[in-house]
Structure formats: C-alpha cells, structure tokens
Design a protein around this motif. Structure first.
Motif, PDB file in Angstrom:
ATOM      1  N   PRO A  75       0.808  -1.228   0.000  1.00  0.00           N
ATOM      2  CA  PRO A  75       0.000   0.000   0.000  1.00  0.00           C
ATOM      3  C   PRO A  75       0.839   1.276   0.000  1.00  0.00           C
ATOM      4  O   PRO A  75       0.789   2.073   0.926  1.00  0.00           O
ATOM      5  CB  PRO A  75      -0.825  -0.137   1.277  1.00  0.00           C
ATOM      6  N   LYS A  77       0.750   4.136  -1.803  1.00  0.00           N
ATOM      7  CA  LYS A  77       0.021   5.402  -1.813  1.00  0.00           C
ATOM      8  C   LYS A  77      -0.656   5.663  -0.478  1.00  0.00           C
ATOM      9  O   LYS A  77      -0.684   6.805   0.001  1.00  0.00           O
ATOM     10  CB  LYS A  77      -1.007   5.410  -2.941  1.00  0.00           C
ATOM     11  N   GLU A  78      -1.210   4.601   0.108  1.00  0.00           N
ATOM     12  CA  GLU A  78      -1.949   4.763   1.362  1.00  0.00           C
ATOM     13  C   GLU A  78      -1.067   5.271   2.499  1.00  0.00           C
ATOM     14  O   GLU A  78      -1.543   6.000   3.382  1.00  0.00           O
ATOM     15  CB  GLU A  78      -2.597   3.441   1.776  1.00  0.00           C
ATOM     16  N   VAL A  79       0.202   4.899   2.487  1.00  0.00           N
ATOM     17  CA  VAL A  79       1.096   5.307   3.576  1.00  0.00           C
ATOM     18  C   VAL A  79       2.066   6.410   3.158  1.00  0.00           C
ATOM     19  O   VAL A  79       2.868   6.879   3.962  1.00  0.00           O
ATOM     20  CB  VAL A  79       1.888   4.099   4.127  1.00  0.00           C
ATOM     21  N   LYS A  99       6.237   4.498   8.326  1.00  0.00           N
ATOM     22  CA  LYS A  99       5.254   4.273   7.265  1.00  0.00           C
ATOM     23  C   LYS A  99       5.231   2.809   6.828  1.00  0.00           C
ATOM     24  O   LYS A  99       4.186   2.272   6.467  1.00  0.00           O
ATOM     25  CB  LYS A  99       5.558   5.181   6.082  1.00  0.00           C
ATOM     26  N   LYS A 102       3.263   0.958   9.348  1.00  0.00           N
ATOM     27  CA  LYS A 102       1.846   1.186   9.093  1.00  0.00           C
ATOM     28  C   LYS A 102       1.363   0.322   7.942  1.00  0.00           C
ATOM     29  O   LYS A 102       0.267  -0.251   7.983  1.00  0.00           O
ATOM     30  CB  LYS A 102       1.604   2.669   8.787  1.00  0.00           C
ATOM     31  N   ALA A 103       2.182   0.211   6.909  1.00  0.00           N
ATOM     32  CA  ALA A 103       1.820  -0.611   5.754  1.00  0.00           C
ATOM     33  C   ALA A 103       1.623  -2.068   6.152  1.00  0.00           C
ATOM     34  O   ALA A 103       0.744  -2.758   5.631  1.00  0.00           O
ATOM     35  CB  ALA A 103       2.896  -0.493   4.677  1.00  0.00           C
ATOM     36  N   LEU A 106      -1.763  -2.497   7.361  1.00  0.00           N
ATOM     37  CA  LEU A 106      -2.739  -2.428   6.273  1.00  0.00           C
ATOM     38  C   LEU A 106      -2.776  -3.714   5.453  1.00  0.00           C
ATOM     39  O   LEU A 106      -3.787  -4.011   4.806  1.00  0.00           O
ATOM     40  CB  LEU A 106      -2.419  -1.236   5.356  1.00  0.00           C
TER      41      LEU A 106
END
Length: 208
Positions: A75, A77-79, A99, A102-103, A106
């Motif tokens: 992900p 773009k999301e992070v 980040k 965080k990914a 996700l």
C-alpha cells in the motif's frame, strides 16, 4: 510444468513473512524445508520483496518442491511511500520506517482474505503477524511462529519473570542469576540487569 511429486502434495501451508529481509529470507528457508518434505507451500509476498527469492522458484519446482508466491500489493500510496520502498532495509529515516510499519498493518486484511480463500492446513507466520494466531484459530488449523531471536534468548525472556535465585554481583560486574527452566546459572551484565530489574525483592533484586 509440475512434477509428479508436486501433484502428490497433500498438506498445504501458507507462509506469512514480515517486511524485512532478516525476517522474510529466513522464513523462505523454512518454506523450502517444508516443501522438501512434500508440503505444498504458498509464500505471501509483495512484488519487490519477492526479488530476493523469486528467481529460484523454477529451479526448486523442477527439483520436485512445490513453492509458489501469492502476491499482495504493497500500500505505497496509502502510507505515502515511493513505489520502490517495501521493506525496512529500504528505509532511510525513522519517518519512512514508521510508514512501513503502518503498511504492515494495512496488509493484514488482504492477507487474511487470501488465507481464508485458500483454506490451508496450517499457517507459518512471522512473530510480527500476531493476528495470524486468531486467524488460525478461526480456521481451526495450527499456527507456527517464526522468531528472529535465538532460541536461548526466547527461553531467557520467558524465564526472567520467574527467577528462582539471585546470588549477587561478581568482580566482573556480572550478576549471577538462576532462572527456572535453564539448567545452568546465567550471568547478566549489570547495566543490562539494571534495566530488567526495576523493583526490589526478597532475593535482593534492585534497580541498581
């Protein structure tokens, strides 16, 4: 082209690595070991992280080992990461590493969906994939865990909460400790021990 050995595979295992080479490379070695015993192995990976082992798959399968990769999109773009950053070794700052952490969270949902759809016989997941325990329980299958720490270190961590005896500090600044489950008395360097023992006790364990 799959060999006869592959076609006879009965057990199916899903291997779930973490986003760091020091985690997914050793787990892939375990995957090869299981495949060499006739297990149909599926290794979940993002595209970039698979570059470390993807080229060896054809050779392994030709040798009669059944290992395949089930890709999951990172992900980016999301992070807020560039598309070529997918593991902790690529991080050049703490912000970037955060980040990636965080990914990893996700990725839980899409990986869980893949495992549920595949209905494997067991899951072999990295220690950081803590949610794999509940997923395995939901599916009624075993969950194996990969720890990056050495086995002795895990034993020591487990035993540290049930210390049987503290015998004081020697001339080298090492604390002598008898830990339950470990046959020999262990030594811990005093500065490290000071961080572990934060409260006094009858055995004389103090903050130092």
């Amino acid at each position: 082209m799959e060999s006869k050995a592959i076609e006879k595979c009965k057990l199916k295992g899903y291997f779930l690595p973490y986003l760091a080479p020091s985690h997914y490379i050793p787990l892939f070695q375990f995957a090869k070991l299981f495949a060499s015993r006739g297990v149909h192995v599926t290794f979940v990976s993002t595209p970039r992280n698979s570059l470390s082992f993807r080229d060896s798959l054809e050779l392994l399968n030709n040798l009669g080992l059944h290992i395949e990769i089930d890709y999951v999109d990172f992900p980016s773009k999301e992070v807020g990461l560039p598309e070529d950053i997918e593991n902790l070794s690529d991080a050049t700052s703490l912000e970037m590493a955060g980040k990636i952490y965080k990914a990893a969270f996700l990725l839980q949902a899409p990986i869980e969906a893949k495992v549920r759809a595949a209905k494997p016989d067991f899951i072999f997941a990295d220690m950081h994939c803590f949610w794999a325990t509940d997923l395995a329980a939901e599916l009624g299958i075993p969950r194996l865990i990969y720890h990056a720490r050495a086995y002795f270190a895990l034993c020591a961590v487990e035993a540290i909460d049930s210390i049987e005896k503290f015998t004081g500090e020697n001339s080298f600044g090492l604390w002598q400790i008898k830990m339950k489950g470990l046959l020999k008395q262990q030594q811990i360097w005093r500065p490290l021990a000071s961080k572990i023992f934060t409260a006094g006790s009858e055995d004389g364990l103090t903050d130092g």
